[in-house]
Design an enzyme around this catalytic site. Structure first.
Site, PDB file in Angstrom:
ATOM      1  N   SER A   1      46.870  49.055  41.293  1.00 27.67           N
ATOM      2  CA  SER A   1      48.232  48.532  41.394  1.00 27.67           C
ATOM      3  C   SER A   1      49.040  49.110  40.246  1.00 27.67           C
ATOM      4  CB  SER A   1      48.205  46.998  41.281  1.00 27.67           C
ATOM      5  OG  SER A   1      49.499  46.459  41.108  1.00 27.67           O
TER       6      SER A   1
ATOM      7  N   TYR B   1      45.494  39.154  37.080  1.00 22.73           N
ATOM      8  CA  TYR B   1      45.465  40.199  38.106  1.00 22.73           C
ATOM      9  C   TYR B   1      45.560  41.574  37.451  1.00 22.73           C
ATOM     10  CZ  TYR B   1      46.986  43.074  42.056  1.00 22.73           C
ATOM     11  OH  TYR B   1      47.104  44.065  43.010  1.00 22.73           O
TER      12      TYR B   1
END
Length: 282
Positions: A139, A152
């Protein structure tokens, strides 16, 4: 190109999002493909039109026995795995202080340790054939820590470091490694797949709470197209020297390039302190 020379793909997390759209493209391209999800019944439509060239498997990447069984089934069916796409995983939002231990560990089991385990299981096949490409879906958060997404981001940063080492270790063996770093894309990441611990501490309301509300409000409206993302992933497998990083989407590109420039400027600013930490040269 003979059937034997076609690259064999193994894609995790194919029930929704990037995994599903990429799987559709790869299957449509005629490549032998292993598609996986925690419940393979959700993949029936993917394999229906290409049953001779496609294998659907149950795979929870946090289950060691399923990891081993899935890799063996792929080898038994196709003889090798040429492209491994570690896509399975999900998002978790919370302030650092409000993060819940069980949620944090579950996040790392799926996003990090499951990915590690599957990669270790596939590498012997790639090493045997002196050929392979490991694509890890991280990401933009693998390069930037955003408020409300610290855990995350930590999981994705871990995969980035792992992939750095894998790229170096695998290079002499014909094994390549890439991290794909999407920004906001129109998948289920910010919708039903996202887990959150509500922000209840008022001190974080304007930064963490606001970001969590923004994430929910933008779900389904993101600029990123997962089909075009899949096409970009296929493209890098067809080049002799694929990138170590593939940032996807305008938001991601702008955010990452600005962050890297800022980081380099700060490192240069503190150059004297950095170099001064060594023993004096004789």
């Amino acid at each position: 190109m003979s059937e034997h020379s076609l690259p064999v793909w193994f894609i995790t997390g194919c029930s929704t999002g990037f995994g599903r759209e990429l799987a559709k493209l790869v299957i449509a391209g005629g490549w032998p493909t292993v598609v996986t999800a925690r419940n393979k019944n959700s993949l029936a439509d993917l394999v229906e039109s290409a049953q001779t060239n496609t294998l659907a498997l149950d795979l929870d990447v946090t289950d060691a026995s399923q990891v081993a069984a899935a890799v063996k089934a792929a080898e038994d069916r196709f003889g090798r795995i040429d492209v491994l796409v570690n896509n399975a995983g999900y998002g978790y939002q919370a302030s650092i202080e409000e993060g819940e231990e069980d949620e944090i560990r579950a996040q790392f089991d799926a996003n990090v340790f499951g990915l590690f385990a599957l990669t270790r299981a596939v590498l012997p096949l790639m090493r045997k054939h002196r050929k392979g490409h490991v694509i890890n879906i991280t990401s933009v958060a693998g390069l930037i820590g955003f408020p409300g997404s610290g855990y995350y981001a930590a999981s994705k940063h871990a995969v980035e470091g792992f992939t750095d080492a894998l790229a170096i270790e695998g290079a002499p063996l014909g094994i390549k490694a890439t991290c794909v770093e999407p920004g906001p894309f129109r998948t289920d990441w910010a919708g039903r797949s996202l887990k959150q611990t509500p922000n209840l501490i008022e001190d974080y309301a304007e930064i963490v709470g606001a970001r969590m509300r923004m994430t929910a409000a933008n779900s389904g409206k993101q600029q990123g197209d997962p089909v075009r993302a899949g096409e970009a992933m296929i493209r890098i497998t067809e080049t002799e020297n694929p990138p170590r990083h593939l940032v996807l989407g305008e938001f991601g590109y702008n955010a990452v390039t600005e962050k890297l420039k800022e980081r380099l400027a700060l490192i240069e600013k503190w150059r004297e302190a950095s170099l001064g930490a060594d023993f004096p040269k004789a």
